[in-house]
Design an enzyme around this catalytic site. Sequence first.
Site, PDB file in Angstrom:
ATOM      1  N   LYS A  36       0.595  -1.130   0.007  1.00 18.50           N
ATOM      2  CA  LYS A  36       0.052  -0.252   0.113  1.00 18.50           C
ATOM      3  C   LYS A  36       1.015   1.012   0.365  1.00 18.50           C
ATOM      4  O   LYS A  36       1.704   0.506   0.271  1.00 18.50           O
ATOM      5  CB  LYS A  36      -1.074   0.132   1.404  1.00 18.50           C
ATOM      6  N   ARG A 131     -10.201   0.479  14.962  1.00 17.28           N
ATOM      7  CA  ARG A 131     -10.701   1.182  13.830  1.00 17.28           C
ATOM      8  C   ARG A 131     -11.145   0.455  13.615  1.00 17.28           C
ATOM      9  O   ARG A 131     -11.729   0.182  13.526  1.00 17.28           O
ATOM     10  CB  ARG A 131      -9.672   0.721  12.884  1.00 17.28           C
ATOM     11  N   TYR A 258      15.040  30.843   3.565  1.00 21.25           N
ATOM     12  CA  TYR A 258      13.945  31.949   4.571  1.00 21.25           C
ATOM     13  C   TYR A 258      14.096  32.155   5.336  1.00 21.25           C
ATOM     14  O   TYR A 258      14.891  31.053   6.516  1.00 21.25           O
ATOM     15  CB  TYR A 258      13.058  31.183   3.924  1.00 21.25           C
ATOM     16  N   MET A 306      10.521  24.828   0.039  1.00 20.77           N
ATOM     17  CA  MET A 306      10.160  23.756  -1.268  1.00 20.77           C
ATOM     18  C   MET A 306      10.312  23.591  -2.503  1.00 20.77           C
ATOM     19  O   MET A 306      10.807  21.546  -2.477  1.00 20.77           O
ATOM     20  CB  MET A 306       8.844  24.201  -2.361  1.00 20.77           C
TER      21      MET A 306
HETATM   22  C1  LIG Z   1      -0.330  -1.971   7.128  1.00 25.60           C
HETATM   23  C2  LIG Z   1      -0.177  -3.266   7.237  1.00 25.60           C
HETATM   24  C3  LIG Z   1       0.468  -4.068   7.807  1.00 25.60           C
HETATM   25  C4  LIG Z   1       1.638  -3.938   7.387  1.00 25.60           C
HETATM   26  O1  LIG Z   1       2.134  -3.109   8.462  1.00 25.60           O
HETATM   27  P1  LIG Z   1       3.935  -3.156   8.903  1.00 25.60           P
HETATM   28  O2  LIG Z   1       3.806  -2.888   9.888  1.00 25.60           O
HETATM   29  O3  LIG Z   1       4.460  -2.109   7.629  1.00 25.60           O
HETATM   30  O4  LIG Z   1       4.170  -4.913   8.803  1.00 25.60           O
HETATM   31  C5  LIG Z   1      -0.104  -5.453   8.081  1.00 25.60           C
HETATM   32  N1  LIG Z   1      -1.049  -4.756   8.274  1.00 25.60           N
HETATM   33  C6  LIG Z   1      -2.855  -4.161   7.412  1.00 25.60           C
HETATM   34  C7  LIG Z   1      -4.011  -4.149   8.249  1.00 25.60           C
HETATM   35  C8  LIG Z   1      -2.046  -3.053   7.164  1.00 25.60           C
HETATM   36  O5  LIG Z   1      -3.148  -1.907   7.541  1.00 25.60           O
END
Ligand SMILES: *Cc1c(COP(=O)(O)O)cnc(C)c1O
Length: 371
Positions: A36, A131, A258, A306
């Site tokens: 992701k 969550r 800056y 930037m």
């Molecule tokens: C992002 C995520 C992971 C991976 O987590 P890491 O700490 O990067 O290994 C695993 N399970 C879920 C549900 C996640 O959202």
Amino acid sequence: MPLRALARVNLAAIERNVSRLVSRLAPGAGLCAVVKGDGYGHGAARAAGAALAGGARSLAVATADEAAELREAGLEAPLLLMGAVSAQELPVALSAGAELVAWSERFVTDLAAAADGRVRVHVKLDTGMGRLGTRSRAAALVVAERVAASPALELAGAMTHFATADEDPEFLRAQLERFRPFAAELRRRPGVRAHAANSAATLREPATHFDMVRCGIAIYGADPMHDDPAAWGLEPALELTSYVAAVKRALPGDSAGYGRRFIAERETWIATLPIGYADGIRRALSGNCDVLIAGRRHPLAGTVSMDNITVDLGPETTVQEGEPATLIGAQGGVRQTAEELARRIGTINYEVLCGISRRVPRAYHHDGQAG
Ligand SMILES: *Cc1c(COP(=O)(O)O)cnc(C)c1O
């Protein structure tokens, strides 16, 4: 000629990190590579390919578009979409052939109505993350029954997610004990796999491995415990570099950047590097970070802009315009890790890596060999 800003990703390092993680797994457990957030800033499709080459059996993402992107790149491995999926995203997720996560009967009903073919579904129990997922095991079991009873759906997994695997082993164990009976109940059905561990739990607690672990940060060679990846045998896969575009002398009283946050107290040389917060060099690093040039650490001087940063080379320097500069990675015997940058600004390596923006081109190699 060095590039303005460049993230060099060593796919061989990702492969080795995955195979090292796989070698630590409890018998029967497989590794799902989490890609992701554009592969934690490394590029999702290339990272996914390397992870599969290293022994990952499946992939995971957070959004429907991320799932579609991997399919467009030609990746055909089993793909778990871990996040909540809205009605708008559902067609995208389904046409990507993603496996989905459910925790409410309502979602299962909508999913069964939209599904065209058998969709594999993982039921999530919230054992303490607070969550997604239901906190009630009874409710989660009812959701699982609904999935199993629907001809359009296939019950594929029982899952949960740890809130403190990196910092509080006691709460991790409490979550694990809440998950166990749920996992045991669902695993009695053929083909159902239980999974819970993120990278930190994978490294720290083999009892969390079940049938699959979901590793993100560790496959990129970053330390889920926020300290030193080498302590776990992990190799950072990403290097962030720029170059010295200008070197000029500063006299006492001259300022750089800056707000004149840096004012030379002595005669010195200032290098300007054409990389800034639009590339992901967080402004909070102003005056609070080093840059590696010519195999040495040099302090960032003044405010991160930037598009530029300024670096104090000291009163005597041999650094020339055009020399490469490293923000994350190693030069000679010195290194600066994503963990160190994160610590300096009170965040975590995940955010530093994901924060490297789209403006920074990614270049891929295998231990220095192009590709
Ligand atoms: C992002 C995520 C992971 C991976 O987590 P890491 O700490 O990067 O290994 C695993 N399970 C879920 C549900 C996640 O959202």
